[in-house]
Design a protein around this motif. Sequence first.
Motif, PDB file in Angstrom:
ATOM      1  N   ARG A  11      48.143  41.214  37.769  1.00 33.06           N
ATOM      2  CA  ARG A  11      47.093  42.218  37.724  1.00 33.06           C
ATOM      3  C   ARG A  11      47.712  43.549  37.326  1.00 33.06           C
ATOM      4  NH1 ARG A  11      42.290  41.167  40.627  1.00 33.06           N
ATOM      5  NH2 ARG A  11      41.651  43.164  39.719  1.00 33.06           N
ATOM      6  N   ILE A  12      46.959  44.366  36.597  1.00 30.35           N
ATOM      7  CA  ILE A  12      47.461  45.675  36.178  1.00 30.35           C
ATOM      8  C   ILE A  12      46.418  46.753  36.460  1.00 30.35           C
ATOM      9  CG2 ILE A  12      48.986  44.788  34.378  1.00 30.35           C
ATOM     10  CD1 ILE A  12      46.804  45.571  32.336  1.00 30.35           C
ATOM     11  N   ASP A  13      46.890  47.978  36.525  1.00 33.90           N
ATOM     12  CA  ASP A  13      46.024  49.141  36.725  1.00 33.90           C
ATOM     13  C   ASP A  13      45.461  49.569  35.371  1.00 33.90           C
ATOM     14  OD1 ASP A  13      44.771  51.477  37.392  1.00 33.90           O
ATOM     15  OD2 ASP A  13      46.587  52.538  38.014  1.00 33.90           O
ATOM     16  N   THR A  14      44.148  49.526  35.221  1.00 35.61           N
ATOM     17  CA  THR A  14      43.507  49.909  33.952  1.00 35.61           C
ATOM     18  C   THR A  14      42.918  51.314  34.061  1.00 35.61           C
ATOM     19  OG1 THR A  14      41.471  48.791  34.634  1.00 35.61           O
ATOM     20  CG2 THR A  14      43.037  47.524  33.315  1.00 35.61           C
ATOM     21  N   TRP A  15      43.715  52.236  34.511  1.00 36.93           N
ATOM     22  CA  TRP A  15      43.253  53.595  34.794  1.00 36.93           C
ATOM     23  C   TRP A  15      42.629  54.285  33.581  1.00 36.93           C
ATOM     24  CZ3 TRP A  15      45.579  57.692  32.155  1.00 36.93           C
ATOM     25  CH2 TRP A  15      46.755  57.371  31.453  1.00 36.93           C
ATOM     26  N   MET A  16      43.048  53.904  32.390  1.00 35.63           N
ATOM     27  CA  MET A  16      42.498  54.549  31.184  1.00 35.63           C
ATOM     28  C   MET A  16      41.157  53.964  30.760  1.00 35.63           C
ATOM     29  SD  MET A  16      45.756  55.168  28.652  1.00 35.63           S
ATOM     30  CE  MET A  16      44.650  55.679  27.331  1.00 35.63           C
ATOM     31  N   TYR A  17      40.780  52.853  31.334  1.00 36.13           N
ATOM     32  CA  TYR A  17      39.603  52.124  30.868  1.00 36.13           C
ATOM     33  C   TYR A  17      38.649  51.942  32.053  1.00 36.13           C
ATOM     34  CZ  TYR A  17      42.946  51.446  27.180  1.00 36.13           C
ATOM     35  OH  TYR A  17      43.879  51.672  26.204  1.00 36.13           O
ATOM     36  N   ALA A  18      37.708  52.875  32.174  1.00 37.71           N
ATOM     37  CA  ALA A  18      36.825  52.930  33.337  1.00 37.71           C
ATOM     38  C   ALA A  18      36.030  51.637  33.484  1.00 37.71           C
ATOM     39  CB  ALA A  18      35.871  54.120  33.206  1.00 37.71           C
ATOM     40  N   ASP A  19      35.788  51.263  34.741  1.00 44.93           N
ATOM     41  CA  ASP A  19      34.956  50.114  35.087  1.00 44.93           C
ATOM     42  C   ASP A  19      35.477  48.812  34.500  1.00 44.93           C
ATOM     43  OD1 ASP A  19      33.077  51.686  36.549  1.00 44.93           O
ATOM     44  OD2 ASP A  19      32.178  52.317  34.657  1.00 44.93           O
ATOM     45  N   THR A  20      36.784  48.681  34.474  1.00 43.04           N
ATOM     46  CA  THR A  20      37.394  47.430  34.023  1.00 43.04           C
ATOM     47  C   THR A  20      38.439  46.973  35.030  1.00 43.04           C
ATOM     48  OG1 THR A  20      39.206  48.436  32.764  1.00 43.04           O
ATOM     49  CG2 THR A  20      37.112  48.091  31.592  1.00 43.04           C
ATOM     50  N   ASP A  21      38.678  45.677  35.041  1.00 40.12           N
ATOM     51  CA  ASP A  21      39.803  45.097  35.757  1.00 40.12           C
ATOM     52  C   ASP A  21      40.766  44.540  34.719  1.00 40.12           C
ATOM     53  OD1 ASP A  21      38.873  45.466  38.483  1.00 40.12           O
ATOM     54  OD2 ASP A  21      37.369  43.943  38.016  1.00 40.12           O
ATOM     55  N   GLY A  22      42.051  44.643  35.003  1.00 35.54           N
ATOM     56  CA  GLY A  22      43.028  44.278  33.994  1.00 35.54           C
ATOM     57  C   GLY A  22      44.019  43.229  34.437  1.00 35.54           C
ATOM     58  N   TRP A  23      44.416  42.416  33.488  1.00 33.11           N
ATOM     59  CA  TRP A  23      45.426  41.382  33.670  1.00 33.11           C
ATOM     60  C   TRP A  23      46.363  41.387  32.472  1.00 33.11           C
ATOM     61  CZ3 TRP A  23      45.364  37.398  37.569  1.00 33.11           C
ATOM     62  CH2 TRP A  23      44.271  37.461  38.441  1.00 33.11           C
ATOM     63  N   GLN A  24      47.580  40.955  32.715  1.00 37.99           N
ATOM     64  CA  GLN A  24      48.482  40.630  31.610  1.00 37.99           C
ATOM     65  C   GLN A  24      48.983  39.208  31.785  1.00 37.99           C
ATOM     66  OE1 GLN A  24      51.333  43.923  31.566  1.00 37.99           O
ATOM     67  NE2 GLN A  24      50.163  44.936  29.951  1.00 37.99           N
ATOM     68  N   LEU A  25      49.054  38.495  30.657  1.00 38.25           N
ATOM     69  CA  LEU A  25      49.492  37.106  30.644  1.00 38.25           C
ATOM     70  C   LEU A  25      50.696  36.970  29.728  1.00 38.25           C
ATOM     71  CD1 LEU A  25      46.010  35.443  29.861  1.00 38.25           C
ATOM     72  CD2 LEU A  25      46.793  36.392  32.044  1.00 38.25           C
ATOM     73  N   ALA A  26      51.721  36.290  30.191  1.00 40.06           N
ATOM     74  CA  ALA A  26      52.848  35.901  29.337  1.00 40.06           C
ATOM     75  C   ALA A  26      52.699  34.411  29.045  1.00 40.06           C
ATOM     76  CB  ALA A  26      54.173  36.183  30.032  1.00 40.06           C
ATOM     77  N   PHE A  27      52.836  34.040  27.792  1.00 45.29           N
ATOM     78  CA  PHE A  27      52.548  32.666  27.399  1.00 45.29           C
ATOM     79  C   PHE A  27      53.488  32.218  26.287  1.00 45.29           C
ATOM     80  CE2 PHE A  27      49.901  35.628  25.071  1.00 45.29           C
ATOM     81  CZ  PHE A  27      49.989  35.210  23.753  1.00 45.29           C
TER      82      PHE A  27
END
Length: 387
Positions: free
Chosen positions: A51-67
């Motif tokens: 999970r990541i902090d999406t402070w720049m993008y209001a009203d969103t939840d953020g994830w990063q995936l390595a694949f």
Amino acid sequence: MAVVGAVLLGTAIPLPASAQPAYPVADPDPFYLAPADLGTLAPGEVVRTRRIDTWMYADTDGWQLAFRSTNSTGNPILAVTTVLLPRGVAHPPLVSYQAIVNSLGTKCAPSRSLFNLELQESPGLYLALERGWAVSVPDHLGPTGAYGAARLGGMITLDGVRAVQRVAELGLADSPVALAGYSGGGMASAWAAALAPSYAPELDLAAVVAGGVPADLEQMAEGLGFDPHPGFGLAFAAAIGLEREYPHRFPVSSQLNATGLWLRDWVANECRRFLLFHGAFRSAGQLAASTTLSTSATAHQVLRENSLRYFRDTPTAPLYLWHGTLDGLTPYDSVAEVVHRYCAAGARLTFVPYEISEHMTTAVVGFPEAYEYVAARLRGEPAPIRC
């Protein structure tokens, strides 16, 4: 790309250390570290998530995936994508947005530049998020920052979609999928569309929209010539990026003079604005040990292998392309030729030319209609054909 025509002689000789490819400094975050067993995984298989902090993008939840993905020589690589989920939207459609990454450093990859102010098109993501679409932004230049390696970008894009669909917490396994991008991002998107039938046939792409696509790297290299040019920094960076992906077939560094090697090392970890500033009005002749035009069939083949103009497969997904007819950066005629071939092969294609000469203006003008095309496909409306 102008430097390509000037500095490649294609000689196969042992290279001194200074003439080895200049790879970027690896990101120190262990999230980007490839596991030892990466080769045992299938393309698109997820290695790790966070999970990541999406402070720049209001009203969103953020994830990063390595694949796991694949490079241009068929070897496994670790790739990363960043996913923004609009809050309050159940089962949103997924748009894989391929950003314009005219850069060489790991800090310039979208997983970093989405949050460090380097990605200038970040505000444009709201065009998709405000429609209630989830947005995945892959690092489509790969772990070595292989700027110019278009085929690589297509494979990473497709594997990024595969990875997103496999993470149950995202809830996107059954979401309709669209791809979008402009310029370098349009190149990755268009390549993903062309590769999908063979590389990822299980993916059901509802729409692909791509604008300002560089469809012929060889033509671009020859067109820039040897005179000083305001955009030479990006051309030089593309040569460095292609050498990173094809070190034995595209040996740029071995042909640079001392000034060229200095500039290569100076920009090897930098982003678009730095490259443009420090490369402005330089020329291939200033940086090459020889200004003889390349006669290397191998080098030219690398350019063609990364040019849609010479890739014969036809996309099966609904496709929307737009391009400036007077674009001096990405030639119109190469895109028009690709469009003609796709149409003759029965592609579900809409092509929209704009009588605009400035490359980025065409992005601003074209994206609203492109996203309307995506919205119509997501609603299940049949794709129009406008060739």
